[in-house]
Enzyme design. Sequence first.
Site, PDB file in Angstrom:
ATOM      1  N   ASP A 240      36.759  35.465  94.108  1.00 53.43           N
ATOM      2  CA  ASP A 240      37.495  34.282  94.543  1.00 53.43           C
ATOM      3  C   ASP A 240      36.989  33.785  95.893  1.00 53.43           C
ATOM      4  O   ASP A 240      36.438  34.544  96.694  1.00 53.43           O
ATOM      5  CB  ASP A 240      38.987  34.604  94.657  1.00 53.43           C
ATOM      6  CG  ASP A 240      39.727  34.475  93.332  1.00 53.43           C
ATOM      7  OD1 ASP A 240      39.112  34.001  92.362  1.00 53.43           O
ATOM      8  OD2 ASP A 240      40.911  34.847  93.283  1.00 53.43           O
TER       9      ASP A 240
ATOM     10  N   LYS B 106      38.786  29.628  93.686  1.00 53.48           N
ATOM     11  CA  LYS B 106      40.183  29.364  93.356  1.00 53.48           C
ATOM     12  C   LYS B 106      40.910  29.149  94.668  1.00 53.48           C
ATOM     13  O   LYS B 106      41.353  30.079  95.335  1.00 53.48           O
ATOM     14  CB  LYS B 106      40.816  30.543  92.608  1.00 53.48           C
ATOM     15  CG  LYS B 106      40.183  30.888  91.278  1.00 53.48           C
ATOM     16  CD  LYS B 106      40.338  29.805  90.254  1.00 53.48           C
ATOM     17  CE  LYS B 106      41.739  29.727  89.724  1.00 53.48           C
ATOM     18  NZ  LYS B 106      41.873  28.714  88.653  1.00 53.48           N
TER      19      LYS B 106
ATOM     20  N   MET C 153      51.092  29.250  99.983  1.00 59.12           N
ATOM     21  CA  MET C 153      50.595  27.935  99.564  1.00 59.12           C
ATOM     22  C   MET C 153      51.629  26.846  99.821  1.00 59.12           C
ATOM     23  O   MET C 153      51.847  25.956  98.995  1.00 59.12           O
ATOM     24  CB  MET C 153      50.188  27.963  98.081  1.00 59.12           C
ATOM     25  CG  MET C 153      49.090  28.971  97.770  1.00 59.12           C
ATOM     26  SD  MET C 153      48.803  29.202  96.003  1.00 59.12           S
ATOM     27  CE  MET C 153      50.210  30.251  95.564  1.00 59.12           C
TER      28      MET C 153
END
Length: 257
Positions: free
Chosen positions: A37, A59, A176
């Site tokens: 990632d 990602k 996030m």
Amino acid sequence: MMEPGKVTLVGAGPGDPELLTLKALKAIRAATVLLVDDLVNPEIVAFAPPTARVIHVGKRGGCKSTPQAFIERLMVMAAREGENVVRLKGGDPFIFGRGGEEVEHLRRSGIHVDVVNGITSGLAAVTSLGVPLTHREHAHGVVFVTGHAHPGAAGPDWRALAGTARDAKLTLVVYMGVSGATRIQDELLAGGLPAVTPVAVVQRASLPDQRHAVTTLGRLTETIEREGLGSPAVIVIGDVIGAVAVAAQAEAKFRAA
């Protein structure tokens, strides 16, 4: 007949290579193929054998990403070719890392899969500030929640979370959530979480260029904009953050002694 390969989902932790588990290091060193990632520190990838094939499968929220279905097909194909595949993920594979989806797909495809946990950034973030996620007086539990809803989904019920966090004395750790901070702030306030609730925003937790700001829920968006904080970052909300200043003062006193 070719021996079947296997897949190991490995949590690379928040970024600091020294926070890798021994089991994670062993798996990386034994890999013949690594699917990595974006948020994985290159120093961690460097532990792989020089003969290993490294495939970067980005990602990252808000950026162009490798489709999840394509990543899953790559893992199955490589394992069926007898490879020892390591899927290297930032943090922990099972905490907002889509590890559950990948395990299900691999098992349905008849591929043996193991999971190696990693330190999640939500924990590393508060630890870097010298405070805990739980505390007998200030926080009786912790909730890990994503601020980035699946396309078409409503996402978390922030108003319900606000009431629960207030009444049960819980720490909220939002992954996030920077891009949606205004909505999160407004909904938590509307749900009854006081504007004076302490908040910390920690960007790139555990890495040398880590940055953070401590504020209150009522000034969350204002602080993020003023300090120029962005992804990857976690937002930690709760009374445990009120101890950051005390921890900093104690550290300064110790260093001065």
